[in-house]
Write an enzyme that holds these catalytic residues in place. Structure first.
Site, PDB file in Angstrom:
ATOM      1  N   ASP A   8       2.409   1.875  40.394  1.00 46.04           N
ATOM      2  CA  ASP A   8       3.410   1.602  41.418  1.00 46.04           C
ATOM      3  C   ASP A   8       4.762   1.999  40.844  1.00 46.04           C
ATOM      4  O   ASP A   8       4.840   2.583  39.754  1.00 46.04           O
ATOM      5  CB  ASP A   8       3.360   0.143  41.889  1.00 46.04           C
ATOM      6  N   HIS A   9       5.827   1.675  41.555  1.00 50.85           N
ATOM      7  CA  HIS A   9       7.170   2.045  41.111  1.00 50.85           C
ATOM      8  C   HIS A   9       7.510   1.460  39.743  1.00 50.85           C
ATOM      9  O   HIS A   9       8.188   2.099  38.943  1.00 50.85           O
ATOM     10  CB  HIS A   9       8.218   1.612  42.151  1.00 50.85           C
ATOM     11  N   CYS A  65       1.446  -1.124  36.359  1.00 55.58           N
ATOM     12  CA  CYS A  65       2.482  -1.742  37.186  1.00 55.58           C
ATOM     13  C   CYS A  65       3.401  -2.496  36.229  1.00 55.58           C
ATOM     14  O   CYS A  65       3.311  -2.322  35.018  1.00 55.58           O
ATOM     15  CB  CYS A  65       1.892  -2.634  38.280  1.00 55.58           C
ATOM     16  N   THR A  67       3.605  -5.704  35.324  1.00 52.73           N
ATOM     17  CA  THR A  67       2.898  -6.614  34.413  1.00 52.73           C
ATOM     18  C   THR A  67       1.504  -6.117  34.050  1.00 52.73           C
ATOM     19  O   THR A  67       0.932  -6.578  33.065  1.00 52.73           O
ATOM     20  CB  THR A  67       2.738  -8.011  35.036  1.00 52.73           C
ATOM     21  N   ILE A  69      -1.000  -6.896  35.766  1.00 53.70           N
ATOM     22  CA  ILE A  69      -1.912  -7.904  36.312  1.00 53.70           C
ATOM     23  C   ILE A  69      -2.407  -7.513  37.701  1.00 53.70           C
ATOM     24  O   ILE A  69      -3.619  -7.402  37.932  1.00 53.70           O
ATOM     25  CB  ILE A  69      -1.249  -9.297  36.336  1.00 53.70           C
ATOM     26  N   GLY A  70      -1.489  -7.318  38.621  1.00 50.70           N
ATOM     27  CA  GLY A  70      -1.888  -7.008  40.000  1.00 50.70           C
ATOM     28  C   GLY A  70      -2.713  -5.741  40.102  1.00 50.70           C
ATOM     29  O   GLY A  70      -3.741  -5.701  40.791  1.00 50.70           O
ATOM     30  N   HIS A  98     -16.902  -3.465  23.057  1.00 46.71           N
ATOM     31  CA  HIS A  98     -17.714  -4.595  23.494  1.00 46.71           C
ATOM     32  C   HIS A  98     -18.016  -4.594  24.987  1.00 46.71           C
ATOM     33  O   HIS A  98     -19.086  -5.057  25.397  1.00 46.71           O
ATOM     34  CB  HIS A  98     -17.026  -5.922  23.158  1.00 46.71           C
ATOM     35  N   HIS A 134     -23.993  -6.287  23.394  1.00 53.75           N
ATOM     36  CA  HIS A 134     -22.948  -5.821  24.309  1.00 53.75           C
ATOM     37  C   HIS A 134     -23.556  -5.122  25.519  1.00 53.75           C
ATOM     38  O   HIS A 134     -23.066  -5.299  26.644  1.00 53.75           O
ATOM     39  CB  HIS A 134     -21.964  -4.923  23.570  1.00 53.75           C
TER      40      HIS A 134
END
Length: 153
Positions: A8-9, A65, A67, A69-70, A98, A134
């Site tokens: 994103d921006h 992005c 963070t 996260i999103g 893993h 794994h």
């Protein structure tokens, strides 16, 4: 190896640095946007990059992005994607060894460019260990994903 890119921006400037890195290494990539710093919504870019990885059009993906996260949450909504948000090279190495992750998420507002490029390098250059434990765990994740898909229909 072709790499799917999405941002994103908030991740645009770091994506441009990653593109320079990939070009210097002679690596192919597909840029699914965004294409400038104007405010935009990350889910569409994350899903476009993730779909290319899930379909086998790209071997791995990197989404960015502010963070991380999103955009990682959005990428992980695509069946077959295992996207990990990493803020250090140890996590990047271990998530490949893993978890056989096929996508990396970065938080451009959290980590600097040099660290981000180190994480990218580690992620792209580390192979899945193939250890039985794994493999078993990755298979369990896939089985749970399939179970969820069945329950939705």
């Amino acid at each position: 190896m072709s790499i799917a890119l999405g941002c994103d921006h908030g991740g645009y400037a770091l994506k441009q640095e990653i593109i320079r890195y990939l070009e210097e290494k002679g690596m192919e990539y597909r840029d699914f946007g965004c294409m400038d710093t104007r405010s935009c919504d990350y889910p569409g870019y994350a899903v476009a990059a993730a779909r290319a990885v899930a379909a086998g059009e790209c071997e791995k993906g990197i989404v960015i992005c502010t963070t991380g996260i999103g955009i990682s949450i959005a990428a992980n909504k695509v069946k077959g994607i295992r996207c990990a948000l990493c803020s250090d090279t140890v996590s990047a190495r271990l998530t490949r060894e893993h978890n056989d992750t096929n996508m990396l998420a970065l938080g451009a507002g959290i980590i600097g460019t040099h660290l981000a490029l180190g994480i990218v390098d580690t992620f792209l250059c580390t192979a899945f260990s193939g250890e039985e434990k794994h493999c078993r765990r990755v298979a369990q994740i896939a089985a749970f994903e399939a179970e969820e898909m069945e329950q939705e229909t």
